[in-house]
Design an enzyme around this catalytic site. Structure first.
Site, PDB file in Angstrom:
ATOM      1  N   ASN A 190      31.926  32.291  40.644  1.00 31.04           N
ATOM      2  CA  ASN A 190      32.276  31.490  39.463  1.00 31.04           C
ATOM      3  C   ASN A 190      31.215  31.496  38.372  1.00 31.04           C
ATOM      4  OD1 ASN A 190      34.683  30.673  40.624  1.00 31.04           O
ATOM      5  ND2 ASN A 190      33.751  28.912  41.631  1.00 31.04           N
ATOM      6  N   HIS A 216      40.739  30.484  42.168  1.00 27.76           N
ATOM      7  CA  HIS A 216      39.417  30.149  42.699  1.00 27.76           C
ATOM      8  C   HIS A 216      39.396  28.748  43.280  1.00 27.76           C
ATOM      9  CE1 HIS A 216      36.687  33.513  41.181  1.00 27.76           C
ATOM     10  NE2 HIS A 216      37.927  33.940  41.229  1.00 27.76           N
ATOM     11  N   HIS A 227      45.815  40.643  38.288  1.00 25.78           N
ATOM     12  CA  HIS A 227      44.865  41.378  37.445  1.00 25.78           C
ATOM     13  C   HIS A 227      45.575  42.221  36.395  1.00 25.78           C
ATOM     14  CE1 HIS A 227      41.311  41.015  40.516  1.00 25.78           C
ATOM     15  NE2 HIS A 227      41.604  39.881  39.905  1.00 25.78           N
ATOM     16  N   ARG A 263      43.150  32.561  36.863  1.00 24.21           N
ATOM     17  CA  ARG A 263      42.062  32.836  37.800  1.00 24.21           C
ATOM     18  C   ARG A 263      41.412  31.544  38.306  1.00 24.21           C
ATOM     19  NH1 ARG A 263      36.224  35.016  37.175  1.00 24.21           N
ATOM     20  NH2 ARG A 263      35.945  35.950  39.218  1.00 24.21           N
TER      21      ARG A 263
HETATM   22  C1  HEM Z   1      41.671  39.565  46.162  1.00 28.10           C
HETATM   23  C2  HEM Z   1      40.514  39.210  45.772  1.00 28.10           C
HETATM   24  C3  HEM Z   1      40.072  39.119  44.334  1.00 28.10           C
HETATM   25  C4  HEM Z   1      38.890  39.547  43.848  1.00 28.10           C
HETATM   26  C5  HEM Z   1      37.770  40.219  44.635  1.00 28.10           C
HETATM   27  C6  HEM Z   1      38.865  39.255  42.440  1.00 28.10           C
HETATM   28  C7  HEM Z   1      37.810  39.543  41.598  1.00 28.10           C
HETATM   29  C8  HEM Z   1      37.832  39.378  40.225  1.00 28.10           C
HETATM   30  C9  HEM Z   1      36.760  39.730  39.340  1.00 28.10           C
HETATM   31  C10 HEM Z   1      35.405  40.315  39.779  1.00 28.10           C
HETATM   32  C11 HEM Z   1      37.158  39.480  38.071  1.00 28.10           C
HETATM   33  C12 HEM Z   1      36.345  39.680  36.801  1.00 28.10           C
HETATM   34  C13 HEM Z   1      35.622  38.371  36.513  1.00 28.10           C
HETATM   35  C14 HEM Z   1      34.603  38.452  35.421  1.00 28.10           C
HETATM   36  O1  HEM Z   1      34.301  39.535  34.952  1.00 28.10           O
HETATM   37  O2  HEM Z   1      34.089  37.390  34.997  1.00 28.10           O
HETATM   38  C15 HEM Z   1      38.490  38.952  38.140  1.00 28.10           C
HETATM   39  C16 HEM Z   1      39.243  38.572  37.060  1.00 28.10           C
HETATM   40  C17 HEM Z   1      40.470  37.954  37.169  1.00 28.10           C
HETATM   41  N1  HEM Z   1      41.100  37.558  38.334  1.00 28.10           N
HETATM   42 FE1  HEM Z   1      40.589  38.137  40.209  1.00 28.10          FE
HETATM   43  N2  HEM Z   1      40.045  38.664  42.092  1.00 28.10           N
HETATM   44  C18 HEM Z   1      40.810  38.552  43.216  1.00 28.10           C
HETATM   45  C19 HEM Z   1      42.061  37.978  43.300  1.00 28.10           C
HETATM   46  C20 HEM Z   1      42.688  37.312  42.268  1.00 28.10           C
HETATM   47  C21 HEM Z   1      43.874  36.488  42.400  1.00 28.10           C
HETATM   48  C22 HEM Z   1      44.606  36.228  43.721  1.00 28.10           C
HETATM   49  C23 HEM Z   1      44.158  36.016  41.166  1.00 28.10           C
HETATM   50  C24 HEM Z   1      45.256  35.081  40.730  1.00 28.10           C
HETATM   51  C25 HEM Z   1      46.308  34.763  41.432  1.00 28.10           C
HETATM   52  C26 HEM Z   1      43.179  36.563  40.251  1.00 28.10           C
HETATM   53  C27 HEM Z   1      43.186  36.383  38.890  1.00 28.10           C
HETATM   54  C28 HEM Z   1      42.280  36.954  38.010  1.00 28.10           C
HETATM   55  C29 HEM Z   1      42.453  36.987  36.561  1.00 28.10           C
HETATM   56  C30 HEM Z   1      43.676  36.493  35.808  1.00 28.10           C
HETATM   57  C31 HEM Z   1      41.305  37.601  36.030  1.00 28.10           C
HETATM   58  C32 HEM Z   1      40.963  37.817  34.555  1.00 28.10           C
HETATM   59  C33 HEM Z   1      40.254  36.554  34.064  1.00 28.10           C
HETATM   60  C34 HEM Z   1      39.849  36.577  32.597  1.00 28.10           C
HETATM   61  O3  HEM Z   1      40.118  37.526  31.866  1.00 28.10           O
HETATM   62  O4  HEM Z   1      39.224  35.573  32.182  1.00 28.10           O
HETATM   63  N3  HEM Z   1      42.296  37.316  40.960  1.00 28.10           N
HETATM   64  N4  HEM Z   1      38.878  38.876  39.474  1.00 28.10           N
END
Ligand code: HEM
Length: 281
Positions: free
Chosen positions: A97, A69, A155, A65
């Site tokens: 972030n 970002h 995700h 993630r």
């Molecule tokens: C399309 C738009 C996207 C939105 C709106 C979004 C939003 C989010 C949100 C709200 C979370 C939870 C964060 C938290 O609770 O602290 C999350 C987690 C995550 N996102 Fe996204 N995301 C997007 C795209 C992506 C992309 C493109 C990737 C990687 C290529 C990604 C990888 C991840 C990962 C791996 C997590 C889990 C992180 C953890 O467990 O520490 N996301 N995302």
């Protein structure tokens, strides 16, 4: 289903590595750059990411993630790592972030180990983020809708905090009611903002469960569930649900595309001595 480490092995060698550190020649990208300047770089990063994931399984998802970002704000320039100063308004405090992006300490540890092993700071911050992201699972923005669907498949590992999905589980209709009830036990209407829910039922595996979940209206985030909501992207969601090989292949392709957004190559960038600060002149 494959676990995160197996996915690393299947993706090693696919990603191009930024050659911005090569000041003698020119700008450009080469997968062989670090073989020339410090061959121990890639195995060292891989080992350290694996150690970090062994200590905390979620860290793979968090590093992935972090890379996303970084790339989505002004390109993959590792600006997400910079600390706040009088002249730098750090991205760490940006809405997406703050209290959410994590894994900075792992990047710090990798940086100091790689500096030690190579005898000098040869690895750029953006490369560490890219390689760490690969090893953890693996336009303006030059990405299309298909890229966004497949990248949202990122995700499949990881977790979300309650405050990021509260509105979805209390106010949206496009969610399986039993699933919403379940999430409400984790995420109350008030309080518990940092309580965690897995983004799919197998948060330590890189698999297609994420897409399967969306088809059953069990997406945790609103931004996930809209991908399967009688719109055009729904077809892709079902395709990836059925065809794991296609998902892995397309995911790797789109990650490479994302990793090239606005790269600072050659003299346009610098290899920071410390990832958290720009070099003093
Ligand atoms: C399309 C738009 C996207 C939105 C709106 C979004 C939003 C989010 C949100 C709200 C979370 C939870 C964060 C938290 O609770 O602290 C999350 C987690 C995550 N996102 Fe996204 N995301 C997007 C795209 C992506 C992309 C493109 C990737 C990687 C290529 C990604 C990888 C991840 C990962 C791996 C997590 C889990 C992180 C953890 O467990 O520490 N996301 N995302």
């Amino acid at each position: 289903m494959v676990n995160v480490s197996a996915f690393i092995d299947s993706t090693v060698g696919i990603l191009g590595v930024n050659e911005r550190a090569n000041r003698e020649t020119d700008s450009g990208l080469s997968t062989k750059y670090y073989d020339r300047v410090c061959p121990k770089v890639l195995p060292t990063i891989k080992r350290m990411v694996e150690d970090a994931v062994a200590q905390e399984r979620r860290m793979g998802a968090s590093l992935l993630r972090l890379h996303f970002h970084d790339c989505f704000v002004n390109g993959c320039d590792a600006s997400v790592l910079l600390d706040q100063t009088s002249t730098i308004d750090t991205e760490k405090n940006a809405g997406a972030n703050v209290n959410s992006a994590r894994g900075f300490e792992v990047i710090d540890r990798i940086k100091s180990e790689v500096n030690k092993i190579c005898g000098r700071p040869v690895v750029s911050c953006a490369d560490i983020l890219t390689i760490a992201a690969r090893d953890s699972v693996v336009a303006h923005l030059w990405l299309d809708e298909e890229d966004l669907v497949v990248l949202s498949g990122a995700h499949t590992p990881g977790f979300a905090q309650c405050f990021t999905f509260r509105d979805h589980i209390y106010n949206d209709r496009n969610i399986d009611p039993a699933f919403a009830d379940h999430l409400r036990t984790i995420c109350p209407r008030v309080g518990g903002d940092s309580n965690l829910a897995p983004l799919d039922p197998t948060p330590s595996s890189f698999d297609t469960k994420y897409f399967n979940n969306l088809m059953r209206r069990r997406g945790v985030l609103k931004s996930d569930q809209v991908l399967f909501n009688n719109g055009e992207t729904g077809e892709l969601v079902s395709k990836y649900n059925e065809d794991k090989t296609k998902f892995f292949k397309d995911f790797a392709k789109s990650m490479i595309k994302m990793g090239k957004i606005n790269l600072l190559t050659g003299n346009r960038g610098q290899v920071r001595d410390n990832y958290r600060r720009v070099n003093s002149q």
